[in-house]
Write a protein that holds these residues in place. Sequence first.
Motif, short mmCIF file in Angstrom:
data_model
loop_
_atom_site.label_atom_id
_atom_site.label_comp_id
_atom_site.label_asym_id
_atom_site.label_seq_id
_atom_site.Cartn_x
_atom_site.Cartn_y
_atom_site.Cartn_z
N VAL A 1 -44.41 -14.57 43.47
CA VAL A 1 -45.78 -14.03 43.02
C VAL A 1 -46.47 -15.26 42.08
CG1 VAL A 1 -47.17 -12.41 41.98
CG2 VAL A 1 -45.01 -11.71 43.33
N MET A 2 -47.33 -15.81 42.51
CA MET A 2 -47.85 -16.84 41.47
C MET A 2 -49.13 -17.42 41.81
SD MET A 2 -45.33 -19.97 43.29
CE MET A 2 -45.68 -21.35 42.27
N GLN A 3 -49.82 -18.08 41.03
CA GLN A 3 -51.13 -18.74 41.31
C GLN A 3 -51.14 -20.09 41.82
OE1 GLN A 3 -54.32 -17.44 38.46
NE2 GLN A 3 -52.91 -16.89 36.97
N VAL A 4 -51.74 -20.12 43.03
CA VAL A 4 -51.75 -21.52 43.64
C VAL A 4 -53.06 -21.60 44.36
CG1 VAL A 4 -49.27 -21.68 43.99
CG2 VAL A 4 -50.64 -20.61 45.62
N ALA A 5 -53.51 -22.90 44.81
CA ALA A 5 -54.60 -22.94 45.39
C ALA A 5 -54.40 -22.55 47.17
CB ALA A 5 -55.09 -24.54 45.63
N TRP B 1 -54.12 -15.84 42.96
CA TRP B 1 -52.77 -14.95 43.13
C TRP B 1 -52.23 -15.19 44.42
CZ3 TRP B 1 -49.28 -14.32 39.35
CH2 TRP B 1 -49.96 -14.21 37.92
N ARG B 2 -51.21 -15.41 44.74
CA ARG B 2 -50.33 -15.47 46.09
C ARG B 2 -49.23 -14.67 45.98
NH1 ARG B 2 -47.53 -20.57 47.86
NH2 ARG B 2 -45.76 -19.61 46.86
N VAL B 3 -49.08 -13.70 47.02
CA VAL B 3 -47.93 -12.96 46.97
C VAL B 3 -47.23 -13.19 48.40
CG1 VAL B 3 -46.91 -10.61 47.23
CG2 VAL B 3 -48.82 -10.84 46.10
N LEU C 1 -54.76 -13.57 47.37
CA LEU C 1 -56.07 -12.53 46.94
C LEU C 1 -57.52 -13.13 46.54
CD1 LEU C 1 -53.69 -10.38 44.66
CD2 LEU C 1 -54.79 -9.67 46.84
N PRO C 2 -58.35 -12.51 46.31
CA PRO C 2 -59.77 -12.93 45.95
C PRO C 2 -59.33 -13.53 44.35
CG PRO C 2 -59.89 -10.95 46.98
CD PRO C 2 -58.53 -11.04 46.97
N PRO C 3 -60.49 -14.47 43.95
CA PRO C 3 -60.15 -14.77 42.78
C PRO C 3 -60.63 -13.87 41.48
CG PRO C 3 -61.56 -16.24 44.02
CD PRO C 3 -61.28 -15.23 44.73
N GLY C 4 -59.64 -13.65 40.68
CA GLY C 4 -59.75 -12.69 39.59
C GLY C 4 -58.83 -11.36 39.92
N ILE C 5 -58.36 -11.17 40.96
CA ILE C 5 -57.80 -10.19 41.30
C ILE C 5 -55.99 -10.35 41.36
CG2 ILE C 5 -57.30 -8.50 43.17
CD1 ILE C 5 -59.91 -8.34 42.40
N VAL C 6 -55.56 -9.47 40.46
CA VAL C 6 -54.20 -9.60 39.98
C VAL C 6 -53.32 -8.60 40.90
CG1 VAL C 6 -52.64 -9.33 38.25
CG2 VAL C 6 -54.88 -10.21 37.55
N PRO C 7 -52.32 -8.93 41.44
CA PRO C 7 -51.33 -8.25 42.29
C PRO C 7 -50.64 -7.35 41.41
CG PRO C 7 -50.48 -10.48 41.99
CD PRO C 7 -51.75 -10.59 41.46
#
Length: 225
Positions: free
Chosen positions: A83-87, A100-102, A201-207
């Motif tokens: 679970v991390m933030q990546v392009a 955010w990518r799950v 996920l869409p920008p700004g949406i947190v898992p």
Amino acid sequence: MSLIHSFKLVLAPPHPAGKPFLVAGAVVAVVGLALPYTAARIIGVLAFLFVLFCFYFFRDPERVLPADDTAVVAPADGHVVSVMQVAPPAELEIGAEPRWRVAIFLSVLDVHVNRMPVAAQVTKIAYHKGQFVNASLDKASDKNERNALALRLPDGRTMAVVQIAGLIARRILCHAREGASFAAGERFGIIRFGSRTDLYLPPGIVPVVRVGQTMVGGETVLAHL
């Protein structure tokens, strides 16, 4: 989970993608067991066991969506490995801003049917040839063979779901087409024999899930829009 529910999960009808394996295995099993030779019968028994495994691997149980219109559901069964933030994948052209990518890893024991995380339209599909390293490793998102789908929500926001081949998986199947609209939880593909599915996920949406958590495709809530 009740015993009845467990039996329903194991005995769920197979996905159409498993039909060639089931038919071929059944033919070999019948012929092998019918011949009066020890070697042939051993092959027949092995083929029968293979058919049982395929029935289990390709099982396609029905799923019940949560009663929440804001829910983003898991696109696959398995467990969360990252679970991390990546392009998002550059080939989808939905921006380079980290989001955010799950990442969900599917073992050979998991249901391998992929489902839409939300109601959305497929705006682009991009297939990328690559390697077949262990799908549980983080580098699999960039190195492995993958099939990426860009999704547009009704409000215009974008998401992405990526089917990734693994160490054993060698075949990604996707019946979605660009321009097609899907309901949340609707099936759009399957990956044969172990794999990984990434959700951007869409920008700004947190898992709302953590690494190690078990996912049920089409039911487990990953985030809220």
